[in-house]
Design an enzyme around this catalytic site. Sequence first.
Site, PDB file in Angstrom:
ATOM      1  N   LYS A  40       0.833  -1.207   0.000  1.00  0.00           N
ATOM      2  CA  LYS A  40       0.000   0.000   0.000  1.00  0.00           C
ATOM      3  C   LYS A  40       0.870   1.262   0.000  1.00  0.00           C
ATOM      4  O   LYS A  40       0.684   2.155  -0.824  1.00  0.00           O
ATOM      5  CB  LYS A  40      -0.888  -0.028   1.247  1.00  0.00           C
ATOM      6  CG  LYS A  40      -1.949   1.010   1.242  1.00  0.00           C
ATOM      7  CD  LYS A  40      -2.909   0.788   2.407  1.00  0.00           C
ATOM      8  CE  LYS A  40      -3.751  -0.452   2.188  1.00  0.00           C
ATOM      9  NZ  LYS A  40      -4.179  -1.099   3.402  1.00  0.00           N
ATOM     10  N   ARG A 110      -3.551   2.561   8.535  1.00  0.00           N
ATOM     11  CA  ARG A 110      -3.809   1.290   7.828  1.00  0.00           C
ATOM     12  C   ARG A 110      -2.586   0.400   7.816  1.00  0.00           C
ATOM     13  O   ARG A 110      -1.462   0.883   7.725  1.00  0.00           O
ATOM     14  CB  ARG A 110      -4.170   1.576   6.360  1.00  0.00           C
ATOM     15  CG  ARG A 110      -5.448   2.325   6.160  1.00  0.00           C
ATOM     16  CD  ARG A 110      -5.517   2.809   4.720  1.00  0.00           C
ATOM     17  NE  ARG A 110      -6.653   3.690   4.517  1.00  0.00           N
ATOM     18  CZ  ARG A 110      -7.833   3.286   4.075  1.00  0.00           C
ATOM     19  NH1 ARG A 110      -8.036   2.036   3.780  1.00  0.00           N
ATOM     20  NH2 ARG A 110      -8.819   4.150   3.919  1.00  0.00           N
ATOM     21  N   GLY A 119      -8.152  -8.136   4.479  1.00  0.00           N
ATOM     22  CA  GLY A 119      -8.986  -8.320   5.665  1.00  0.00           C
ATOM     23  C   GLY A 119      -8.284  -8.983   6.845  1.00  0.00           C
ATOM     24  O   GLY A 119      -8.914  -9.249   7.858  1.00  0.00           O
ATOM     25  N   MET A 121      -5.581  -7.857   8.577  1.00  0.00           N
ATOM     26  CA  MET A 121      -5.040  -6.969   9.607  1.00  0.00           C
ATOM     27  C   MET A 121      -5.985  -5.790   9.791  1.00  0.00           C
ATOM     28  O   MET A 121      -6.989  -5.677   9.126  1.00  0.00           O
ATOM     29  CB  MET A 121      -3.650  -6.529   9.206  1.00  0.00           C
ATOM     30  CG  MET A 121      -2.646  -7.654   9.328  1.00  0.00           C
ATOM     31  SD  MET A 121      -1.005  -7.122   8.914  1.00  0.00           S
ATOM     32  CE  MET A 121      -1.151  -6.793   7.186  1.00  0.00           C
ATOM     33  N   ARG A 370      -2.917  -1.623  -6.602  1.00  0.00           N
ATOM     34  CA  ARG A 370      -2.057  -2.802  -6.483  1.00  0.00           C
ATOM     35  C   ARG A 370      -2.349  -3.685  -7.680  1.00  0.00           C
ATOM     36  O   ARG A 370      -3.394  -3.551  -8.323  1.00  0.00           O
ATOM     37  CB  ARG A 370      -2.330  -3.553  -5.178  1.00  0.00           C
ATOM     38  CG  ARG A 370      -3.762  -3.962  -5.027  1.00  0.00           C
ATOM     39  CD  ARG A 370      -4.045  -4.503  -3.649  1.00  0.00           C
ATOM     40  NE  ARG A 370      -5.481  -4.697  -3.479  1.00  0.00           N
ATOM     41  CZ  ARG A 370      -6.077  -4.897  -2.323  1.00  0.00           C
ATOM     42  NH1 ARG A 370      -5.381  -4.913  -1.228  1.00  0.00           N
ATOM     43  NH2 ARG A 370      -7.372  -5.072  -2.249  1.00  0.00           N
ATOM     44  N   HIS A 486      -0.006 -41.485   1.159  1.00  0.00           N
ATOM     45  CA  HIS A 486      -0.829 -42.194   0.179  1.00  0.00           C
ATOM     46  C   HIS A 486      -1.943 -41.290  -0.350  1.00  0.00           C
ATOM     47  O   HIS A 486      -2.136 -41.146  -1.558  1.00  0.00           O
ATOM     48  CB  HIS A 486      -1.412 -43.448   0.839  1.00  0.00           C
ATOM     49  CG  HIS A 486      -2.290 -44.254  -0.053  1.00  0.00           C
ATOM     50  ND1 HIS A 486      -3.655 -44.114  -0.049  1.00  0.00           N
ATOM     51  CD2 HIS A 486      -1.993 -45.166  -1.004  1.00  0.00           C
ATOM     52  CE1 HIS A 486      -4.171 -44.932  -0.953  1.00  0.00           C
ATOM     53  NE2 HIS A 486      -3.177 -45.587  -1.538  1.00  0.00           N
ATOM     54  N   SER A 798      16.515 -42.201 -12.439  1.00  0.00           N
ATOM     55  CA  SER A 798      15.369 -41.350 -12.126  1.00  0.00           C
ATOM     56  C   SER A 798      15.374 -41.122 -10.617  1.00  0.00           C
ATOM     57  O   SER A 798      15.289 -42.074  -9.842  1.00  0.00           O
ATOM     58  CB  SER A 798      14.078 -42.026 -12.570  1.00  0.00           C
ATOM     59  OG  SER A 798      12.987 -41.201 -12.235  1.00  0.00           O
ATOM     60  N   CYS A 865      11.280 -38.199 -10.458  1.00  0.00           N
ATOM     61  CA  CYS A 865       9.893 -38.646 -10.511  1.00  0.00           C
ATOM     62  C   CYS A 865       9.216 -38.627  -9.154  1.00  0.00           C
ATOM     63  O   CYS A 865       8.094 -39.070  -9.001  1.00  0.00           O
ATOM     64  CB  CYS A 865       9.775 -40.018 -11.156  1.00  0.00           C
ATOM     65  SG  CYS A 865      10.553 -41.309 -10.178  1.00  0.00           S
ATOM     66  N   TYR A 885      14.777 -34.250 -17.561  1.00  0.00           N
ATOM     67  CA  TYR A 885      13.325 -34.064 -17.488  1.00  0.00           C
ATOM     68  C   TYR A 885      12.838 -34.136 -16.045  1.00  0.00           C
ATOM     69  O   TYR A 885      13.547 -34.618 -15.161  1.00  0.00           O
ATOM     70  CB  TYR A 885      12.595 -35.129 -18.326  1.00  0.00           C
ATOM     71  CG  TYR A 885      12.734 -36.522 -17.794  1.00  0.00           C
ATOM     72  CD1 TYR A 885      11.845 -37.021 -16.836  1.00  0.00           C
ATOM     73  CD2 TYR A 885      13.767 -37.359 -18.215  1.00  0.00           C
ATOM     74  CE1 TYR A 885      11.980 -38.295 -16.324  1.00  0.00           C
ATOM     75  CE2 TYR A 885      13.915 -38.636 -17.699  1.00  0.00           C
ATOM     76  CZ  TYR A 885      13.024 -39.100 -16.750  1.00  0.00           C
ATOM     77  OH  TYR A 885      13.155 -40.358 -16.222  1.00  0.00           O
TER      78      TYR A 885
HETATM   79  C1  PEP Z   1      10.040 -41.705  -4.841  1.00  0.00           C
HETATM   80  O1  PEP Z   1      10.432 -42.334  -3.875  1.00  0.00           O
HETATM   81  O2  PEP Z   1      10.326 -40.514  -5.041  1.00  0.00           O
HETATM   82  C2  PEP Z   1       9.135 -42.311  -5.822  1.00  0.00           C
HETATM   83  C3  PEP Z   1       8.783 -41.682  -6.909  1.00  0.00           C
HETATM   84  O3  PEP Z   1       8.660 -43.541  -5.500  1.00  0.00           O
HETATM   85  P1  PEP Z   1       7.429 -43.814  -4.513  1.00  0.00           P
HETATM   86  O4  PEP Z   1       6.844 -42.496  -4.141  1.00  0.00           O
HETATM   87  O5  PEP Z   1       6.501 -44.680  -5.249  1.00  0.00           O
HETATM   88  O6  PEP Z   1       8.136 -44.490  -3.387  1.00  0.00           O
END
Ligand code: PEP
Length: 908
Positions: A40, A110, A119, A121, A370, A486, A798, A865, A885
């Site tokens: 501000k 302010r 909203g 503060m 802003r 999970h 990977s 991954c 990648y």
């Molecule tokens: C990991 O451990 O990063 C992975 C991709 O395998 P998972 O999550 O299936 O153990």
Amino acid sequence: MATPTASPESDVEPSSKLIYLFGDGRAEGGAEMRNLLGGKGAGLSEMSSLGIPVPPGLTITTEVCSAFYEAGRQYPAGFEQQVRDGVAHIEGIVGARFGDAENPLLVSVRSGARVSMPGMMDTVLNLGLNDETVAGLARSSGDERFAYDSYRRFVAMYGDVVLGLKRESDLDEDPFEAILENKKRALGVAEDTELPAAALREIVAESKAEIRAKLGIDFPSDPWEQLWAAIGAVFESWESPRAIIYRDLNGYPSDWGTAVTVQAMVFGNLGDDCATGVAFTRNPKSGAPGLFGEYLVNAQGEDVVAGVRTPQPLRAAEQASDGLPSLEESQPAVYGELAGACETLENHFGDMQDIEFTVQRNKLWVLQTRNGKRTGPAMVKVAVDLVDQGLIDRDEALRRQDPEQISELLHSVFDEDAPTDVIAAGLAASPGAAVGRVVFSAQEAAEWAERGEDVILVRLETSPEDIQGMLAAQGILTARGGMTSHAAVVARGWGKCCVAGCGALEIDYAAGSFRVDAGGREITVSRGDVISLNGTTGAVMLGAVSLTDPELPEELDRLMGWADDARRLGVRANADTPEDATKAREFGAEGIGLCRTEHMFFGEDRILAVRQMILAEDEAGRRAALAKILPIQRDDFEGILRAMAGLPVTIRLLDPPLHEFLPHAQEEIERVAEALDLSPQRILQRVQALQEFNPMLGHRGVRLAITYPEIYEVQVQAIVEAACTLRAEGVEVQPEIMIPLVGAPEELAKLRTRVTAVADRVIADRGVALDYTIGTMIELPRACITADAIAEHADFFSFGTNDLTQTAFGISRDDAGHFLPDYLRENVLAKDPFVELDREGVGGLMRIGIEKGRATKPDLKLGICGEHGGDPASITFGHEIGLDYVSCSPYRILIARLAAAQAAISED
Ligand code: PEP
Ligand code: MG
């Protein structure tokens, strides 16, 4: 009485300049100083320099806020004098004096952090009023009613924000609101505006009496005393529970602090030639060009926010349904000036602006500008339009994208204006919005969904057995588990809303309810009650918050095309089914970086065969069961490879410990016993025998294959047969076979020999030419350290950063939810390392792995991954360390493409 001071001053000295002045076409600060002046203060300074009409003022820096807290709530030396000089500067421009009985200057106080926290503060308006100055205001404005209305608002706001006189519980009425309502009732009027000056004067007196009665203090009449306390209260509001929750939800550190702006008041409630409103330079929902906003005649800013009266549109083109005139029609000159100011500001800042303005007796004042908050679709459209207008270039358009917000384009989102009642916050595990009735078991979820109910599945944590119920639910809420739990991983894969690790929930499965302490409110939510989940922020809300389905803006393809031109990192998907693979490809995935074969094991038709395999007494028994699994897996792989024709597909062989596939509930055990013609006792024995103290570090990954070679052999056979079938059809396939949890080069050496033997046999049998590669997950510290030797046997690495984070920190992925939130709150860790890759530790191991791996094989292909493959900051790191990648869930592909582009651009 001695003049009250700014309270004792400390010797903590931030810097000698504690305040910055603005007004009358000049300013000491500017837009680039938002960290010091708050959004501000920085915006007001910049506007003042641009010649936009802003009421003059001063901004107290965020450094003062930090120093205030550091010194135990004392102001730094020199503070009082600098503020007094600043007020004199305002007086000079306005031609009124603070505390003057004849012509009083009133100010607003302010808050303003470096990012907007709407909203969260506190603000105090009309400060400087007392029994004498109110008479002066009545004279100078020629409107006694207005003067007392301002006074009564001030006493209520100050009483609440500064003195802390609030309603005692949610069920009570606000004490000041009650006085107002009583007066209206006594006089038989419906609207505040019908109260005469005399009644307002009585309200002031009654409000002060209430303060005296409840707090035992007199309302301060000295304007300076009012000012010092108000500044303190605004600083204090930085640490208010709601500001802290908001900061936690958004990941803003507490040491940013807030700035405080003290500014001359202007009034939009002095008559029908006055107004107040909000203008966006473009439509913040759709991004469509053209002024967009609303205003109220004869009102103060808070009236627009409070929603007591229905605002009117700014533009004639957006005629209000009740036929009230637009600003364009009612005050065309002011509208013209506002449109001009909007254009100047948008051109100057090169971005859509969100502007607050007040019209006092036909004179426009801009109070704030802003960069406008916008929806995901508007973010894309505005950036592309600004490029087309030549205001910014493509790189800047890409830089402006919040990759996380892109996911809004793919999920329903909550209506921005909808009221919410947040009762708890967990981890923003999988974005999106969900509304539904609470259920506590997967079976309930499936049954209720079957009869057409939208449900939210609430669990302590989820396990593979809950899959059907998770699928049936609109959203998933867990009390335990982190970002790689999970629930989080599975929900992200599906693009389903999930809030995980919400430790505040006390779930009672037996009672069918959960309890939560929502900032002092004890709330019990029972089976069937409706809640809303925001998977993008982690908020859990009571009741149904309304949802909207955004449309994909047509500009998205162009923007993503620019991102693809800019990025160097490839982007692949973590996908386990042909459907997910197809979806990922639509989102622009350039292959699959992780196909978790175990996710295919949970379907109704296959879990029995898998259980049979695990329960088998010997190799022959296992092979018999595997013979049933083979054709099923082969079909899956064929579907996935076909969906990804022409692109690489990394298929990981079985990873989790076997007991995960076994039944645990008595009922389940009996069902399996019957199907397999075994006794329930036998199954229970086997389940117990497979139980491990620490399954994550137990008999899983490559270790399974060392013990039971036939499992991987059959999986490889299924992969290669599927690939050969497709090759024979002329479909181009690139299977990459991946071995999980390798920690010793010898493990991979052995597995490579076995995999090659099976694959080459199948290829020879089928008589087709097929190229395949064999690689490994790098997800244990030892694998990083011995990567040179491991690379002898690998065509690719990977990085499984979920397990690598778990093993590098020695923090169990599944149990992190119990204590990681404390680490974050206590600033022991700045970020959850399962969300944002830990550059120093886990990243350091990755650097070693890459250096050693490439020393053996310079062209070793490298990817990531773990869940970090879809996290923008981690993707930046992946770019920096030279990965080929990243791989992430299909719904994060757009995010990853953008983040990879941003990483490349910021390097240039
Ligand atoms: C990991 O451990 O990063 C992975 C991709 O395998 P998972 O999550 O299936 O153990
Ligand atoms: Mg792993």
